[in-house]
Design a protein around this motif. Structure first.
Motif, PDB file in Angstrom:
ATOM      1  N   PRO A  56       0.819  -1.290  -0.099  1.00 42.92           N
ATOM      2  CA  PRO A  56      -0.099  -0.077   0.018  1.00 42.92           C
ATOM      3  C   PRO A  56       0.935   1.390   0.216  1.00 42.92           C
ATOM      4  O   PRO A  56       1.979   1.386   0.685  1.00 42.92           O
ATOM      5  CB  PRO A  56      -0.629  -0.177   1.250  1.00 42.92           C
ATOM      6  CG  PRO A  56       0.074  -1.218   2.183  1.00 42.92           C
ATOM      7  CD  PRO A  56       0.641  -1.964   1.192  1.00 42.92           C
ATOM      8  N   GLN A  57       0.403   2.307  -0.642  1.00 45.36           N
ATOM      9  CA  GLN A  57       1.135   3.674  -0.648  1.00 45.36           C
ATOM     10  C   GLN A  57       0.713   4.415   0.706  1.00 45.36           C
ATOM     11  O   GLN A  57      -0.406   4.160   1.218  1.00 45.36           O
ATOM     12  CB  GLN A  57       0.460   4.413  -1.804  1.00 45.36           C
ATOM     13  CG  GLN A  57       0.861   3.842  -3.115  1.00 45.36           C
ATOM     14  CD  GLN A  57       2.691   3.659  -3.484  1.00 45.36           C
ATOM     15  OE1 GLN A  57       3.253   4.528  -3.225  1.00 45.36           O
ATOM     16  NE2 GLN A  57       2.932   2.546  -3.896  1.00 45.36           N
ATOM     17  N   ILE A  58       1.745   4.848   1.280  1.00 47.28           N
ATOM     18  CA  ILE A  58       1.338   5.386   2.597  1.00 47.28           C
ATOM     19  C   ILE A  58       0.812   6.834   2.422  1.00 47.28           C
ATOM     20  O   ILE A  58       1.488   7.866   1.513  1.00 47.28           O
ATOM     21  CB  ILE A  58       2.667   5.739   3.423  1.00 47.28           C
ATOM     22  CG1 ILE A  58       2.953   4.105   3.717  1.00 47.28           C
ATOM     23  CG2 ILE A  58       2.343   6.523   4.844  1.00 47.28           C
ATOM     24  CD1 ILE A  58       4.344   4.027   4.639  1.00 47.28           C
ATOM     25  N   TYR A  59      -0.370   7.181   2.929  1.00 54.84           N
ATOM     26  CA  TYR A  59      -1.138   8.447   2.927  1.00 54.84           C
ATOM     27  C   TYR A  59      -0.708   9.285   4.088  1.00 54.84           C
ATOM     28  O   TYR A  59      -1.010   8.769   5.164  1.00 54.84           O
ATOM     29  CB  TYR A  59      -2.390   8.402   2.760  1.00 54.84           C
ATOM     30  CG  TYR A  59      -3.174   9.818   2.900  1.00 54.84           C
ATOM     31  CD1 TYR A  59      -2.976  10.854   1.774  1.00 54.84           C
ATOM     32  CD2 TYR A  59      -4.116   9.909   3.827  1.00 54.84           C
ATOM     33  CE1 TYR A  59      -4.094  11.996   1.908  1.00 54.84           C
ATOM     34  CE2 TYR A  59      -4.802  11.153   4.116  1.00 54.84           C
ATOM     35  CZ  TYR A  59      -4.787  12.121   3.120  1.00 54.84           C
ATOM     36  OH  TYR A  59      -5.482  13.216   3.089  1.00 54.84           O
ATOM     37  N   ARG A  60       0.241  10.100   4.180  1.00 53.10           N
ATOM     38  CA  ARG A  60       0.695  10.905   5.428  1.00 53.10           C
ATOM     39  C   ARG A  60      -0.097  12.184   5.326  1.00 53.10           C
ATOM     40  O   ARG A  60      -0.109  12.903   4.605  1.00 53.10           O
ATOM     41  CB  ARG A  60       2.193  11.076   5.155  1.00 53.10           C
ATOM     42  CG  ARG A  60       3.089   9.990   5.261  1.00 53.10           C
ATOM     43  CD  ARG A  60       4.245   9.900   6.360  1.00 53.10           C
ATOM     44  NE  ARG A  60       4.872   8.996   6.587  1.00 53.10           N
ATOM     45  CZ  ARG A  60       4.718   7.865   7.310  1.00 53.10           C
ATOM     46  NH1 ARG A  60       4.295   8.168   8.580  1.00 53.10           N
ATOM     47  NH2 ARG A  60       5.861   6.942   7.346  1.00 53.10           N
ATOM     48  N   GLU A  70      -8.973   0.701   9.678  1.00 50.05           N
ATOM     49  CA  GLU A  70      -7.614   0.536   9.720  1.00 50.05           C
ATOM     50  C   GLU A  70      -7.035   0.474   8.149  1.00 50.05           C
ATOM     51  O   GLU A  70      -7.152  -0.409   7.352  1.00 50.05           O
ATOM     52  CB  GLU A  70      -7.136  -0.900  10.453  1.00 50.05           C
ATOM     53  CG  GLU A  70      -5.984  -1.358  10.046  1.00 50.05           C
ATOM     54  CD  GLU A  70      -5.585  -2.652  10.615  1.00 50.05           C
ATOM     55  OE1 GLU A  70      -6.596  -3.461  10.835  1.00 50.05           O
ATOM     56  OE2 GLU A  70      -4.420  -3.134  10.707  1.00 50.05           O
ATOM     57  N   SER A  71      -6.261   1.429   7.912  1.00 52.06           N
ATOM     58  CA  SER A  71      -6.008   1.768   6.379  1.00 52.06           C
ATOM     59  C   SER A  71      -4.672   2.349   6.136  1.00 52.06           C
ATOM     60  O   SER A  71      -4.141   3.002   7.205  1.00 52.06           O
ATOM     61  CB  SER A  71      -7.064   2.085   5.598  1.00 52.06           C
ATOM     62  OG  SER A  71      -7.144   3.475   5.703  1.00 52.06           O
ATOM     63  N   TYR A  72      -4.288   2.355   4.767  1.00 51.61           N
ATOM     64  CA  TYR A  72      -3.201   3.469   4.541  1.00 51.61           C
ATOM     65  C   TYR A  72      -3.773   4.327   3.511  1.00 51.61           C
ATOM     66  O   TYR A  72      -3.211   5.226   2.792  1.00 51.61           O
ATOM     67  CB  TYR A  72      -2.008   2.711   3.919  1.00 51.61           C
ATOM     68  CG  TYR A  72      -1.125   1.880   4.722  1.00 51.61           C
ATOM     69  CD1 TYR A  72      -0.059   2.374   5.536  1.00 51.61           C
ATOM     70  CD2 TYR A  72      -1.580   0.487   4.950  1.00 51.61           C
ATOM     71  CE1 TYR A  72       0.733   1.439   6.250  1.00 51.61           C
ATOM     72  CE2 TYR A  72      -0.644  -0.404   5.847  1.00 51.61           C
ATOM     73  CZ  TYR A  72       0.212   0.230   6.458  1.00 51.61           C
ATOM     74  OH  TYR A  72       0.938  -0.568   7.153  1.00 51.61           O
ATOM     75  N   GLU A  73      -5.169   4.441   3.461  1.00 50.76           N
ATOM     76  CA  GLU A  73      -5.696   5.399   2.581  1.00 50.76           C
ATOM     77  C   GLU A  73      -6.312   6.791   3.001  1.00 50.76           C
ATOM     78  O   GLU A  73      -6.165   6.802   4.375  1.00 50.76           O
ATOM     79  CB  GLU A  73      -7.090   4.611   1.933  1.00 50.76           C
ATOM     80  CG  GLU A  73      -6.685   3.361   1.400  1.00 50.76           C
ATOM     81  CD  GLU A  73      -7.930   2.558   0.924  1.00 50.76           C
ATOM     82  OE1 GLU A  73      -8.971   2.634   1.701  1.00 50.76           O
ATOM     83  OE2 GLU A  73      -7.992   1.900  -0.176  1.00 50.76           O
ATOM     84  N   GLN A 126      -2.307   8.312  13.170  1.00 46.59           N
ATOM     85  CA  GLN A 126      -1.352   7.728  12.332  1.00 46.59           C
ATOM     86  C   GLN A 126      -0.079   7.369  12.997  1.00 46.59           C
ATOM     87  O   GLN A 126       0.474   7.967  13.864  1.00 46.59           O
ATOM     88  CB  GLN A 126      -1.039   8.832  11.353  1.00 46.59           C
ATOM     89  CG  GLN A 126      -0.237   8.038  10.184  1.00 46.59           C
ATOM     90  CD  GLN A 126      -0.346   8.873   8.951  1.00 46.59           C
ATOM     91  OE1 GLN A 126      -0.248  10.000   8.812  1.00 46.59           O
ATOM     92  NE2 GLN A 126      -0.126   8.049   7.758  1.00 46.59           N
ATOM     93  N   GLY A 148       2.902   4.864   9.267  1.00 46.11           N
ATOM     94  CA  GLY A 148       2.070   5.364   8.115  1.00 46.11           C
ATOM     95  C   GLY A 148       0.614   4.778   8.358  1.00 46.11           C
ATOM     96  O   GLY A 148      -0.124   5.206   7.959  1.00 46.11           O
ATOM     97  N   LYS A 149       0.503   3.631   9.042  1.00 40.95           N
ATOM     98  CA  LYS A 149      -0.970   2.795   9.193  1.00 40.95           C
ATOM     99  C   LYS A 149      -1.806   4.136   9.741  1.00 40.95           C
ATOM    100  O   LYS A 149      -1.399   4.469  10.819  1.00 40.95           O
ATOM    101  CB  LYS A 149      -0.878   1.656   9.811  1.00 40.95           C
ATOM    102  CG  LYS A 149      -2.486   0.963   9.889  1.00 40.95           C
ATOM    103  CD  LYS A 149      -2.314  -0.106  10.876  1.00 40.95           C
ATOM    104  CE  LYS A 149      -1.470  -1.264  10.214  1.00 40.95           C
ATOM    105  NZ  LYS A 149      -1.775  -2.541  11.182  1.00 40.95           N
TER     106      LYS A 149
END
Length: 198
Positions: free
Chosen positions: A34-38, A120-123, A156, A160-161
């Protein structure tokens, strides 16, 4: 001529190597990681605004009343988002056994809790809202016609999660007016008319 063709082929091969987009990391299961959305601290307000605007756009499309943030519900949502990270599992009970209603009461919210959605995501918040809208149970919470207030927060982890929590509520229910007591109902509502000569 032959030299020009070889040089041209070499340049094309070099251009093809350099023209590739960003490399996607592949996990042990063969799927892209997954791409991390910070979310930077200075972006927190923008995230809150985007989520509220998106929820109200969805509600408006169904003819529903818009919702507004309630700081107490935001606080309850923030507490639960962090607690889910501590527990390392997305579920509706706090590590102390608390329910969404318990958490809302602890911060002084006196209204009716209509539901809580978690993830729970990286989105991003918009991708997460989209996932919630695809599931009938979480969609029902977001689109509850009685909803007037919203609480939304996230936590967060350093890696990154993201742990997301959204709580929907409505104003405090008005207690019914008490029925008149027998003594009060025995009293005349208006004074009796005067009799002549009295």
């Amino acid at each position: 001529m032959k030299r020009t063709l070889v040089l041209g082929a070499a340049l094309l091969a070099l251009a093809a190597c350099g023209g590739r987009g960003p490399q996607v990391a592949i996990g042990p299961d063969g799927l892209p990681l997954p791409q991390i959305y910070r979310i930077a601290p200075e972006e927190a307000d923008a995230v809150q605004i985007r989520l509220l605007d998106s929820v109200n756009t969805l509600r408006q499309a169904q003819g529903l009343t818009p919702v507004r943030y309630d700081p107490r519900l935001n606080s309850a949502a923030a507490t639960h988002a962090r607690d889910m990270a501590v527990q390392n599992r997305p579920w509706h009970f706090g590590s102390d056994g608390s329910s969404p209603l318990d958490r809302a009461r602890r911060v002084g919210y006196g209204g009716l809790i209509l539901g809580e959605t978690i993830s729970e995501s990286y989105e991003s918040e918009i991708e997460t809202l989209g996932a919630w809208m695809e599931q009938p149970d979480t969609r029902e919470v977001i689109m509850d016609p009685r909803a007037r207030q919203l609480g939304f927060a996230w936590y967060q982890e350093p890696a990154g999660k993201l742990w997301w929590t959204l709580v929907m509520g409505t104003e405090a229910i008005q207690a019914p007016r008490p029925a008149p007591t027998p003594e009060a109902s025995a009293q005349p509502a208006v004074a009796p008319p005067l009799r002549p000569g009295a």
